[in-house]
Scaffold this motif. Structure first.
Motif, PDB file in Angstrom:
ATOM      1  N   ASP A   1     -36.365  22.223  -8.453  1.00  0.00           N
ATOM      2  CA  ASP A   1     -36.374  23.401  -9.357  1.00  0.00           C
ATOM      3  C   ASP A   1     -35.233  24.322  -8.954  1.00  0.00           C
ATOM      4  OD1 ASP A   1     -37.039  25.425 -11.076  1.00  0.00           O
ATOM      5  OD2 ASP A   1     -38.648  26.210  -9.828  1.00  0.00           O
ATOM      6  N   SER A   2     -34.166  24.363  -9.757  1.00  0.00           N
ATOM      7  CA  SER A   2     -33.051  25.215  -9.354  1.00  0.00           C
ATOM      8  C   SER A   2     -33.094  26.548 -10.080  1.00  0.00           C
ATOM      9  CB  SER A   2     -31.707  24.505  -9.541  1.00  0.00           C
ATOM     10  OG  SER A   2     -31.561  24.072 -10.857  1.00  0.00           O
ATOM     11  N   SER A   5     -27.649  27.289 -11.476  1.00  0.00           N
ATOM     12  CA  SER A   5     -26.813  26.084 -11.563  1.00  0.00           C
ATOM     13  C   SER A   5     -25.428  26.496 -12.017  1.00  0.00           C
ATOM     14  CB  SER A   5     -27.360  25.096 -12.595  1.00  0.00           C
ATOM     15  OG  SER A   5     -28.602  24.598 -12.187  1.00  0.00           O
ATOM     16  N   LYS A   7     -22.054  24.916 -13.487  1.00  0.00           N
ATOM     17  CA  LYS A   7     -21.634  23.664 -14.112  1.00  0.00           C
ATOM     18  C   LYS A   7     -20.174  23.741 -14.540  1.00  0.00           C
ATOM     19  CE  LYS A   7     -26.261  22.611 -15.965  1.00  0.00           C
ATOM     20  NZ  LYS A   7     -26.825  21.833 -14.851  1.00  0.00           N
ATOM     21  N   ASN A  27     -19.531  22.691  -9.192  1.00  0.00           N
ATOM     22  CA  ASN A  27     -20.840  22.205  -9.626  1.00  0.00           C
ATOM     23  C   ASN A  27     -21.801  22.366  -8.462  1.00  0.00           C
ATOM     24  OD1 ASN A  27     -20.309  20.959 -12.383  1.00  0.00           O
ATOM     25  ND2 ASN A  27     -18.706  20.028 -11.123  1.00  0.00           N
ATOM     26  N   LEU A  28     -22.867  23.161  -8.686  1.00  0.00           N
ATOM     27  CA  LEU A  28     -23.754  23.474  -7.570  1.00  0.00           C
ATOM     28  C   LEU A  28     -25.116  23.859  -8.128  1.00  0.00           C
ATOM     29  CD1 LEU A  28     -23.103  23.719  -4.521  1.00  0.00           C
ATOM     30  CD2 LEU A  28     -22.535  26.118  -4.903  1.00  0.00           C
ATOM     31  N   ASP A  29     -26.186  23.358  -7.478  1.00  0.00           N
ATOM     32  CA  ASP A  29     -27.551  23.776  -7.828  1.00  0.00           C
ATOM     33  C   ASP A  29     -28.174  24.460  -6.634  1.00  0.00           C
ATOM     34  OD1 ASP A  29     -27.869  22.714 -10.491  1.00  0.00           O
ATOM     35  OD2 ASP A  29     -27.824  20.716  -9.573  1.00  0.00           O
ATOM     36  N   ASN A  31     -31.583  25.821  -5.036  1.00  0.00           N
ATOM     37  CA  ASN A  31     -33.027  25.632  -5.210  1.00  0.00           C
ATOM     38  C   ASN A  31     -33.779  26.941  -5.040  1.00  0.00           C
ATOM     39  OD1 ASN A  31     -32.560  22.856  -5.397  1.00  0.00           O
ATOM     40  ND2 ASN A  31     -32.764  22.588  -3.171  1.00  0.00           N
TER      41      ASN A  31
END
Ligand code: ADP
Ligand code: ADP
Length: 234
Positions: A1-2, A5, A7, A27-29, A31
């Motif tokens: 569950d981020s 995000s 993009k 690009n990074l998520d 949490n």
């Protein structure tokens, strides 16, 4: 569950000396609930990256998604609502020098429409949480660096944000005070359930509180992973 995000996010600054690409295809998520570190040398793009997350800077490519919603198409009002869910602290504290520390912590509450008596009560609870209730009448200039950062933290989380952005928050502090502020950030992450993003050029900050880390080099993410995997001794 981020919770956040990024993009394909990029940022180019147009300057009189030409274009500066500060961020390239990020690009990074992040949490929900974690303490996420972003480390890199000076000029790598760290500040620009956090400032894009709360749209103080608008990405020139790609977008930021907060709780699944892209910020790009949002109105000014919607952006302000999203920003209310993001607290921020800085290297130089950025307290209001003409107000005492209780009023500094009250400030974001009053702006978001909390009635004054309720704001003061909440501000006192927060000053208690950061260990400074006995200094509520003091002005920022009367406090040490560590105390100022405690006030800044109380102010940043006053409105119960979901995310706390820390931009070199301990870089102006001595090692001992740094440790105390990092402990407080960790405490707030656990007790209040606030996701934390920590920007730093110092490895010890990452090692002492972060769950995961991204290394940023020349405007790009070079590596992402758990701290113990990224910095494991060979
Ligand atoms: P860091 O926080 O890692 O030190 P920054 O995000 O501050 O890096 O800067 C990344 C690059 O973008 C640098 O080359 C910096 O000079 C440039 N930069 C940052 N902000 C601006 C701006 N407002 N205008 C022009 N260039 C900028
Ligand atoms: P930080 O290392 O925290 O990014 P800086 O001193 O580099 O701090 O930047 C402070 C402010 O100056 C920021 O608002 C940043 O966007 C801006 N800035 C940074 N580099 C440049 C640049 N080359 N040209 C114009 N503005 C810049």
């Amino acid at each position: 569950d981020s919770i956040v995000s990024l993009k394909g996010m990029g940022k180019v600054f147009h300057t009189k000396n030409g274009d500066v690409k500060a961020l390239d295809n990020i690009n990074l998520d992040i949490n929900r609930g974690e303490i996420f570190g972003i480390i890199g040398l000076s000029g790598a793009g760290k500040s620009t990256l956090v400032r894009c997350i709360n749209y103080l800077e608008i990405p020139t490519e790609g977008d930021v998604f907060f709780e699944g919603k892209g910020l790009k198409g949002m109105s000014e009002l919607q952006i302000r609502r999203v920003r209310r869910d993001m607290g921020m602290i800085f290297q130089q504290f950025n307290l209001l020098s003409q107000r005492n520390i209780l009023d500094n912590v009250c400030f974001p509450l009053e702006i978001s429409g909390v009635p004054k008596p309720k704001a003061r009560q909440r501000a006192k609870e927060l000053l208690n949480l950061v260990g400074l209730l006995d200094r509520e009448k003091a002005y920022p200039a009367q406090l040490s660096g560590g105390q100022k950062q405690r006030v800044a933290i109380a102010r940043a989380v006053a409105t119960n944000p979901k995310l706390l952005l820390c931009d070199e928050a301990t870089s102006a502090l001595d090692p001992n005070t740094t440790g105390q502020i990092l402990d407080l950030i960790k405490d707030i992450n656990k007790k209040m359930g606030i996701t934390v993003i920590v920007i730093t050029h110092e490895m010890k900050v990452i090692e002492s509180i972060c769950d995961r880390v991204a290394i940023i080099e020349n405007s790009k993410i070079a590596e992402v992973g758990k701290v113990e995997d990224i910095f494991a001794d060979p």
